[in-house]
Design a protein around this motif. Structure first.
Motif, short mmCIF file in Angstrom:
data_model
loop_
_atom_site.label_atom_id
_atom_site.label_comp_id
_atom_site.label_asym_id
_atom_site.label_seq_id
_atom_site.Cartn_x
_atom_site.Cartn_y
_atom_site.Cartn_z
N VAL A 163 0.83 -1.29 -0.07
CA VAL A 163 0.06 -0.10 -0.17
C VAL A 163 0.93 1.20 -0.01
CG1 VAL A 163 -1.74 1.25 1.27
CG2 VAL A 163 -1.83 -1.20 1.34
N PRO A 164 0.79 2.20 -0.97
CA PRO A 164 1.53 3.26 -0.99
C PRO A 164 1.00 4.25 0.32
CG PRO A 164 -0.14 3.41 -2.67
CD PRO A 164 -0.14 2.03 -1.94
N ALA A 165 1.90 5.27 0.69
CA ALA A 165 1.42 6.08 1.91
C ALA A 165 2.22 7.32 1.94
CB ALA A 165 1.88 5.24 3.22
N ILE A 166 1.49 8.23 2.64
CA ILE A 166 1.98 9.37 3.00
C ILE A 166 2.14 9.58 4.45
CG2 ILE A 166 1.92 11.95 3.04
CD1 ILE A 166 0.47 11.80 0.14
N TRP A 167 3.33 9.90 5.03
CA TRP A 167 3.33 9.70 6.30
C TRP A 167 3.82 11.16 6.99
CZ3 TRP A 167 5.54 4.91 8.89
CH2 TRP A 167 5.80 5.05 10.34
N VAL A 168 3.06 11.80 7.41
CA VAL A 168 3.22 13.23 8.04
C VAL A 168 3.92 13.18 9.60
CG1 VAL A 168 2.25 15.15 8.87
CG2 VAL A 168 1.57 14.38 6.50
N THR A 169 4.84 13.79 9.55
CA THR A 169 5.72 13.93 10.83
C THR A 169 6.29 15.19 11.17
OG1 THR A 169 7.15 12.69 12.31
CG2 THR A 169 7.79 12.74 10.10
N HIS A 170 6.49 15.63 12.29
CA HIS A 170 7.49 16.61 12.66
C HIS A 170 9.04 16.01 12.84
CE1 HIS A 170 5.98 15.62 16.61
NE2 HIS A 170 7.31 15.92 17.23
N ASP A 171 9.09 14.78 13.23
CA ASP A 171 10.32 14.28 13.73
C ASP A 171 11.47 14.21 12.48
OD1 ASP A 171 12.40 12.25 14.40
OD2 ASP A 171 11.04 11.87 16.07
N GLN A 172 12.24 14.80 12.44
CA GLN A 172 13.30 14.76 11.20
C GLN A 172 13.88 13.26 11.28
OE1 GLN A 172 13.10 16.93 13.60
NE2 GLN A 172 14.10 19.04 12.79
N THR A 173 14.11 12.45 12.30
CA THR A 173 14.86 11.29 12.30
C THR A 173 13.80 10.17 11.65
OG1 THR A 173 16.14 11.68 14.04
CG2 THR A 173 16.08 9.61 13.78
N GLU A 174 12.49 10.33 12.14
CA GLU A 174 11.49 9.39 11.60
C GLU A 174 11.34 9.67 10.29
OE1 GLU A 174 6.72 9.50 12.54
OE2 GLU A 174 7.90 9.29 14.20
N ALA A 175 11.43 10.74 9.57
CA ALA A 175 11.32 11.16 8.26
C ALA A 175 12.20 10.58 7.62
CB ALA A 175 10.95 12.55 7.96
N LEU A 176 13.67 10.63 7.93
CA LEU A 176 14.73 10.21 7.16
C LEU A 176 14.68 8.83 7.16
CD1 LEU A 176 17.23 12.61 8.56
CD2 LEU A 176 16.58 12.67 6.08
N SER A 177 14.52 8.13 8.20
CA SER A 177 14.49 6.73 8.26
C SER A 177 13.59 5.76 7.63
CB SER A 177 14.74 6.21 9.66
OG SER A 177 13.51 6.44 10.41
N VAL A 178 12.33 6.20 7.55
CA VAL A 178 11.20 5.59 6.91
C VAL A 178 10.49 5.69 5.62
CG1 VAL A 178 10.20 5.23 9.41
CG2 VAL A 178 9.24 6.73 8.03
N GLY A 179 10.71 6.95 5.11
CA GLY A 179 10.50 7.26 3.77
C GLY A 179 11.48 6.61 2.70
N ASP A 180 10.56 6.26 1.65
CA ASP A 180 11.49 6.06 0.38
C ASP A 180 12.01 7.13 -0.26
OD1 ASP A 180 10.93 3.18 0.49
OD2 ASP A 180 8.90 3.52 -0.24
N ARG A 181 11.11 8.18 0.06
CA ARG A 181 11.30 9.61 -0.31
C ARG A 181 10.66 10.58 0.66
NH1 ARG A 181 9.03 11.92 -5.46
NH2 ARG A 181 7.40 10.43 -5.14
#
Length: 348
Positions: free
Chosen positions: A178-196
């Protein structure tokens, strides 16, 4: 699967999202990150159908949505996962996950896959925060969404649980395809889980790309500062390296068009410290971080830098040190700002 073209969202006269364009491929996870009020949640709510676009177009498969053409949320096949879990308090885990499903087999699959089998009959108020978020995710995936939207899904959890659960969620999304958009304010979280990852500021998408590219070659000083400690050293371009007062670094892509003089982005991991009576700087403060230590270093020229070392590398406040660039990879370069600044601009 998802295509957003020139999306604008207004609340009265205030613009929350400005000319945002984004595509999401099959099974791709894109993280959206930015400061509070940058518009990332408004993007999510508009894709979900909770807000009507002011301008631009959203395409979800064959569906087309714009300011004059709406599709109700229930017809978009979009799943939502919130930070407050949004579970039904009067239903146990199994009934929460299977809510409105005629066939409970998908619910049972995700209960098993997300490690909830032992809690199938438990009520939400008896679960931990991590278990509640797994239930919310299982419910969303059991309904076979075409697209999943996650709004700060880990914001209410403690740091240790966040690190574990973000990988479980990523693995579940990949297993479901399933494709997903994941919104976060946590830079580490954004860097580690996103393909982009996409970085937003004032309603605009400042940069989107693979996390490593955004971190190493930020498109703007804002992106550089938002994704981690950042300082800028004056440098002079050579043929293969950029020369600074703290040593040389190789030149990569993204060299400013004209100036021979540039500002070089340095992060704490790009620098090294060596005790030296004749060094170019002194230790002002230090922070023990467990596996590492972070030092505040005052250069003899007056600028301040932050340097991260192994935790075993201990230096006393006031110690004289030699600070050098140690990065073997190209560092990002920017055209100098008009106002002159001392070397090693402090982090804003």
């Amino acid at each position: 699967m998802l295509e957003i073209n020139n999306l604008c969202v207004h609340y009265g006269d205030a613009a929350a999202v400005r000319d945002l364009s984004l595509t999401l491929g099959d099974s791709e996870i894109v993280t959206l990150v930015g400061p509070t009020g940058c518009g990332k949640t408004s993007v999510l709510r508009t894709v979900a159908g909770l807000i009507q676009p002011s301008a631009g177009e959203i395409r979800i498969g064959k569906l087309r949505i714009d300011s004059k053409r709406n599709v109700p949320p229930e017809k978009r096949r979009v799943g939502l996962v919130f930070q407050d879990f949004a579970l039904f308090p009067h239903l146990n885990v199994a009934d929460n996950v299977a809510f409105r499903l005629k066939d409970r087999a998908p619910a049972e699959r995700w209960i098993e896959q997300l490690g909830l089998a032992a809690h199938r009959d438990a009520m939400p108020d008896t679960l931990s925060g991590g278990q509640k978020q797994r239930v919310a995710l299982a419910r969303a995936l059991a309904h076979a969404p075409a697209l999943l939207l996650l709004d700060e899904p880990l914001a209410s959890l403690d740091a240790a649980l966040k690190a574990q659960l973000r990988w479980e969620i990523r693995q579940a999304l990949k297993a479901a395809g399933v494709p997903a958009i994941w919104v976060t304010h946590d830079q580490t979280e954004a860097l580690s889980v996103g393909d982009r990852m996409g970085i937003m500021c004032n309603g605009r998408l400042e940069q989107i790309g693979e996390p490593d590219a955004c971190f190493r070659q930020p498109a703007s000083r804002f992106v550089a500062r938002f994704l981690g400690d950042a300082a800028f050293l004056p440098g002079e371009l050579g043929h293969t390296h950029v020369h600074t007062a703290l040593g040389d670094a190789p030149i990569g892509d993204g060299v400013p068009a004209n100036p021979a003089r540039v500002d070089v982005l340095v992060r704490p991991d790009d620098l090294s410290l060596t005790p030296s009576a004749n060094g170019n700087s002194r230790i002002e403060w230090s922070r023990y971080e467990g596996e590492t230590r972070l030092y505040g270093v005052r250069l003899d020229t007056g600028g301040e830098l932050r340097v991260r070392t192994n935790h075993e590398h201990h230096l006393a406040d006031g110690a004289a040190v030699d600070t050098r660039i140690c990065a073997g990879h190209p560092l990002a370069l920017f055209a100098p700002e008009p106002a002159a600044r001392p070397a090693g601009e402090p982090v804003a």
